[in-house]
Design an enzyme around this catalytic site. Structure first.
Site: not given
Ligand code: 8OZ
Length: 366
Positions: A176, A179, A181, A236
């Site tokens: 991942h 987004n 993170y 985010n």
């Protein structure tokens, strides 16, 4: 019956996908005990096994990597055993499944962190966003900047999680990198103000994402390793002042690592595809492996993009929540069930394993 390329097979590393339809990773917050996948998860993913490829919900690689309640992990033996039930069911039904490996970085809360410590980030800058913890939406906690000496431990947590994924029977992993993170936080200059080897230049900011990827590749092989990126998403509270050269560089390096795929969220995650200008064709051109395109794809757009050879595979998110037989529905031009937002995050079978397939008598969950 459609003859679109969407239903042609595709060779992804050692796997032969029967079609170009991918189930995107979808957070469902149903791992109610010990961050072990819910016992219903085997049924949920098994119902969707006709996808060319399933990618699981994001799964934390360590306790520090958790940012929301009831998301599954892939770091404890019980979690590995829980995932084994999922992969067995998917394989029994003829499917293929990757797990998404996740570290949330600053998108977390002290209640979820080891010893109730601060969440970690490239820099001590809080994100203006909320997380879900203790049954409610709440502001994320102020993070602390990772020490340079902690970075090898982060890389190793991804490496171990990848080994665990293979032990759990997964066909591969998706890192991942999207987004907002941890890996995206390091890459983008809105969140990364470091002055050491992991901050400043594009090369330095991309370093953590690339070191993690290299470690995973060494552990399980490039043909079983993919990554998700989101060059321009504001998700985010993440931003970059110049994402094109940043992601051109990242993708050049991913190509050199011979990754099996890049999974690209085009535009704003779950929002407008034209959120900010970005040349996705530049990534496509630089990368010799598979390009999975994602964000707000419909049958028509998927067909158009595959016909133009602008992608190899198309990932569908929300439609996969409510249509276990999405491939068959797209093929037949059948109507899609609408997803029920109230049951996206948390809960049990309702809005999870009870969406009807074509021909089943039950109506969609209200
Ligand atoms: C929705 C809710 C919580 C997390 C992402 C893992 O956006 C997520 C996520 C999505 O990648």
């Amino acid at each position: 019956m459609s003859s679109a390329k969407l239903f042609d097979s595709y060779k992804l590393g050692p796997l032969t996908l029967p079609n170009r339809v991918v189930m995107a990773p979808l957070t469902r917050n149903r791992a109610l005990e010990g961050q072990v996948p819910n016992p219903l998860a085997a049924e949920y993913y098994g119902q969707r096994a006709s996808a060319g490829l399933l990618i699981t919900e994001a799964s934390q690689v360590s306790q520090q990597g958790q940012g929301y309640q009831d998301t599954p992990g892939i770091f404890s033996p019980a979690q590995v055993a829980g995932w084994r039930k999922v992969t067995d069911e998917v394989h029994k039904r003829g499917g293929r499944i990757f797990i998404q490996l996740w570290h949330v970085g600053r998108i977390s809360h002290t209640d979820l962190q080891p010893g109730h410590g601060a969440p970690v980030a490239p820099s001590a800058i809080p994100a203006k966003t909320k997380t879900f913890v203790g049954g409610k939406f709440t502001d994320v906690s102020a993070p602390r900047a990772l020490e340079l000496s902690e970075i090898p431990g982060i890389v190793d947590s991804f490496r171990k999680a990848a080994a665990n994924a293979i032990a759990a029977g997964f066909d591969g992993v998706e890192i991942h990198g999207a987004n907002g993170y941890l890996l995206d936080q390091f890459a983008k200059d809105g969140a990364n103000k470091r002055t050491d080897a992991y901050g400043g230049s594009i090369e330095n900011r991309a370093k953590l994402m690339l070191e993690v990827t290299e470690a995973v590749v060494k552990e399980i092989g490039a043909e079983r390793t993919g990554i998700r990126i989101s060059p321009v998403t504001p998700a985010n509270d993440v931003s970059d002042s110049n994402p094109q050269p940043l992601f051109d560089h990242i993708v050049d390096k991913l190509n050199a690592l011979k990754l099996v795929y890049i999974h690209v969220i085009e535009g704003s995650t779950g929002g407008p595809r034209d959120y900010a200008p970005f040349d996705y064709a530049s990534l496509r051109k630089r990368f010799k492996g598979a390009y999975i395109a994602n964000n707000a794809y419909t049958y028509d757009l998927a067909t158009e993009v595959l016909a133009a050879d602008a992608a190899d595979l198309i990932a569908f998110g929300k439609p996969y929540i409510s249509n276990p037989d999405l491939v068959e529905r797209l093929k037949k031009g059948a109507p899609l069930n609408e997803p029920d937002k109230a049951t996206f995050y948390g809960g049990g079978a309702k809005g999870y394993t009870d969406y009807p397939t074509l021909g089943s008598a039950v109506e969609p969950a209200e």
